[in-house]
Write a protein that holds these residues in place. Sequence first.
Motif, mmCIF file in Angstrom:
data_model
loop_
_atom_site.group_PDB
_atom_site.id
_atom_site.type_symbol
_atom_site.label_atom_id
_atom_site.label_comp_id
_atom_site.label_asym_id
_atom_site.label_seq_id
_atom_site.Cartn_x
_atom_site.Cartn_y
_atom_site.Cartn_z
ATOM 1 N N VAL A 39 -34.889 -74.035 18.862
ATOM 2 C CA VAL A 39 -36.274 -73.567 18.908
ATOM 3 C C VAL A 39 -36.335 -72.055 18.690
ATOM 4 O O VAL A 39 -35.342 -71.330 18.856
ATOM 5 C CB VAL A 39 -36.926 -73.928 20.258
ATOM 6 N N GLY A 40 -37.534 -71.617 18.325
ATOM 7 C CA GLY A 40 -37.830 -70.197 18.185
ATOM 8 C C GLY A 40 -39.089 -69.852 18.950
ATOM 9 O O GLY A 40 -39.702 -70.702 19.600
ATOM 10 N N ARG A 41 -39.518 -68.560 18.838
ATOM 11 C CA ARG A 41 -40.689 -68.127 19.595
ATOM 12 C C ARG A 41 -41.951 -68.874 19.177
ATOM 13 O O ARG A 41 -42.869 -69.045 19.980
ATOM 14 C CB ARG A 41 -40.869 -66.625 19.447
ATOM 15 N N ALA A 42 -42.008 -69.369 17.948
ATOM 16 C CA ALA A 42 -43.184 -70.114 17.504
ATOM 17 C C ALA A 42 -43.282 -71.482 18.174
ATOM 18 O O ALA A 42 -44.343 -72.114 18.139
ATOM 19 C CB ALA A 42 -43.153 -70.272 15.986
ATOM 20 N N ASP A 43 -42.192 -71.966 18.773
ATOM 21 C CA ASP A 43 -42.205 -73.282 19.421
ATOM 22 C C ASP A 43 -42.639 -73.220 20.878
ATOM 23 O O ASP A 43 -42.698 -74.257 21.544
ATOM 24 C CB ASP A 43 -40.803 -73.914 19.349
ATOM 25 N N ASP A 44 -42.949 -72.015 21.365
ATOM 26 C CA ASP A 44 -43.369 -71.906 22.766
ATOM 27 C C ASP A 44 -44.665 -72.694 22.995
ATOM 28 O O ASP A 44 -45.617 -72.592 22.212
ATOM 29 C CB ASP A 44 -43.575 -70.434 23.125
ATOM 30 N N THR A 64 -44.772 -90.254 27.533
ATOM 31 C CA THR A 64 -44.800 -89.031 28.328
ATOM 32 C C THR A 64 -44.685 -87.823 27.407
ATOM 33 O O THR A 64 -44.159 -87.932 26.286
ATOM 34 C CB THR A 64 -43.661 -89.015 29.366
ATOM 35 N N GLU A 65 -45.201 -86.661 27.862
ATOM 36 C CA GLU A 65 -45.163 -85.422 27.079
ATOM 37 C C GLU A 65 -44.598 -84.291 27.922
ATOM 38 O O GLU A 65 -44.816 -84.237 29.143
ATOM 39 C CB GLU A 65 -46.564 -85.035 26.584
ATOM 40 N N GLN A 66 -43.892 -83.419 27.255
ATOM 41 C CA GLN A 66 -43.273 -82.284 27.935
ATOM 42 C C GLN A 66 -43.490 -81.027 27.078
ATOM 43 O O GLN A 66 -43.054 -80.964 25.935
ATOM 44 C CB GLN A 66 -41.782 -82.524 28.131
ATOM 45 N N PRO A 67 -44.193 -80.003 27.608
ATOM 46 C CA PRO A 67 -44.345 -78.759 26.838
ATOM 47 C C PRO A 67 -43.048 -77.955 26.857
ATOM 48 O O PRO A 67 -42.352 -77.880 27.877
ATOM 49 C CB PRO A 67 -45.469 -78.024 27.559
ATOM 50 N N LEU A 68 -42.750 -77.373 25.741
ATOM 51 C CA LEU A 68 -41.571 -76.514 25.652
ATOM 52 C C LEU A 68 -41.888 -75.121 26.210
ATOM 53 O O LEU A 68 -42.976 -74.584 25.980
ATOM 54 C CB LEU A 68 -41.122 -76.377 24.200
ATOM 55 N N ARG A 69 -40.955 -74.583 26.902
ATOM 56 C CA ARG A 69 -41.073 -73.200 27.387
ATOM 57 C C ARG A 69 -39.925 -72.416 26.783
ATOM 58 O O ARG A 69 -38.771 -72.523 27.207
ATOM 59 C CB ARG A 69 -41.028 -73.150 28.908
ATOM 60 N N VAL A 70 -40.260 -71.643 25.763
ATOM 61 C CA VAL A 70 -39.260 -70.871 25.024
ATOM 62 C C VAL A 70 -39.322 -69.426 25.495
ATOM 63 O O VAL A 70 -40.391 -68.789 25.449
ATOM 64 C CB VAL A 70 -39.511 -70.956 23.507
ATOM 65 N N PHE A 72 -38.474 -65.508 24.995
ATOM 66 C CA PHE A 72 -38.130 -64.637 23.863
ATOM 67 C C PHE A 72 -38.568 -63.213 24.171
ATOM 68 O O PHE A 72 -39.467 -62.967 24.993
ATOM 69 C CB PHE A 72 -38.778 -65.128 22.564
ATOM 70 N N THR A 73 -37.906 -62.268 23.514
ATOM 71 C CA THR A 73 -38.230 -60.853 23.703
ATOM 72 C C THR A 73 -39.615 -60.554 23.115
ATOM 73 O O THR A 73 -40.064 -61.239 22.190
ATOM 74 C CB THR A 73 -37.180 -59.965 23.022
ATOM 75 N N PRO A 74 -40.297 -59.548 23.631
ATOM 76 C CA PRO A 74 -41.667 -59.288 23.177
ATOM 77 C C PRO A 74 -41.728 -58.721 21.766
ATOM 78 O O PRO A 74 -40.811 -58.031 21.306
ATOM 79 C CB PRO A 74 -42.195 -58.280 24.206
ATOM 80 N N VAL A 75 -42.830 -59.042 21.103
ATOM 81 C CA VAL A 75 -43.171 -58.412 19.826
ATOM 82 C C VAL A 75 -44.131 -57.265 20.126
ATOM 83 O O VAL A 75 -45.204 -57.473 20.689
ATOM 84 C CB VAL A 75 -43.823 -59.426 18.867
ATOM 85 N N VAL A 76 -43.754 -56.041 19.763
ATOM 86 C CA VAL A 76 -44.489 -54.844 20.175
ATOM 87 C C VAL A 76 -45.453 -54.407 19.076
ATOM 88 O O VAL A 76 -45.112 -54.400 17.894
ATOM 89 C CB VAL A 76 -43.522 -53.698 20.521
ATOM 90 N N ASN A 98 -46.202 -59.227 22.947
ATOM 91 C CA ASN A 98 -46.322 -60.680 23.050
ATOM 92 C C ASN A 98 -44.938 -61.248 23.277
ATOM 93 O O ASN A 98 -44.110 -61.306 22.369
ATOM 94 C CB ASN A 98 -46.942 -61.235 21.768
ATOM 95 N N GLY A 99 -44.675 -61.651 24.499
ATOM 96 C CA GLY A 99 -43.349 -62.189 24.826
ATOM 97 C C GLY A 99 -43.446 -63.198 25.947
ATOM 98 O O GLY A 99 -44.483 -63.389 26.565
ATOM 99 N N ASN A 100 -42.339 -63.883 26.197
ATOM 100 C CA ASN A 100 -42.259 -64.856 27.290
ATOM 101 C C ASN A 100 -40.948 -64.622 28.036
ATOM 102 O O ASN A 100 -39.868 -64.806 27.454
ATOM 103 C CB ASN A 100 -42.303 -66.280 26.749
#
Length: 243
Positions: A39-44, A64-70, A72-76, A98-100
């Motif tokens: 996965v990448g940051r777009a898959d969050d 059943t469904e499960q959200p992905l929690r990716v 990643f470092t912030p985009v500044v 924009n980061g998680n």
Amino acid sequence: MCILCLFAHLCLLPGGPDVVEPEPDAPTYRVTSALSLEVGRADDNALISCMVDHRSLPPGERRTEQPLRVLFTPVVDIEAESTLPREGEKFYLQCTGNGNPSPRSYAWERKDGELPTLAKVDGAFLMFEMLNKSDNGVYQCQIDNGIGKSEGVYILQVQEDADPTAMSTSSGVDHAVIGGVVAVIVFILLCLLIVLGRYLIRHKGTYLTHEAKGSDDAPDADTAIINAEGGHSGAEDKKEYFI
């Protein structure tokens, strides 16, 4: 990251080999299917769905469904208060990331030297109390969200401020000059009219005086007529001279 689908026989994405395990003390089995994703940051926050297909159940009844929690470092990104910062004005730069997870800290610096004296850091903001041409330079904001650090840059170019006082003063001088020229022209015209009027009045008086000369000194009417005719001749000469 692996997503486990209990009792999975068919998933929306191809998973690993099914693992069948008998349930202890029960005539049933546990079937597990594993899904491995890159996965990448777009898959969050993307949703992964798992659906069980079994002959004893109607289609789609077990899902059943499960959200992905990716992480990643912030985009500044650095946003400016104005696209045309002017000298003498207040101004600020805002650093966004924009980061998680969300950014934890912000750090501002100036690449070509220290931050200006009249600039202060307030979290994600870099505040300028009064812009100056000496504030021109490259400013950098660094964001840390615990996963990693990212940086953004902004090139500040302060525009010269036009002095409205100087402009109004110049306009006032121009109006004063124009008014003075108009006043001089009007004064000259008045002087010419006065001179011309006096000239016309003086010549008219001379004409009348010569025309009546002899009539006042005549002892009788005949002499006055003769004198008037003589004066008339003189007046003709005067009149012709005046024309």
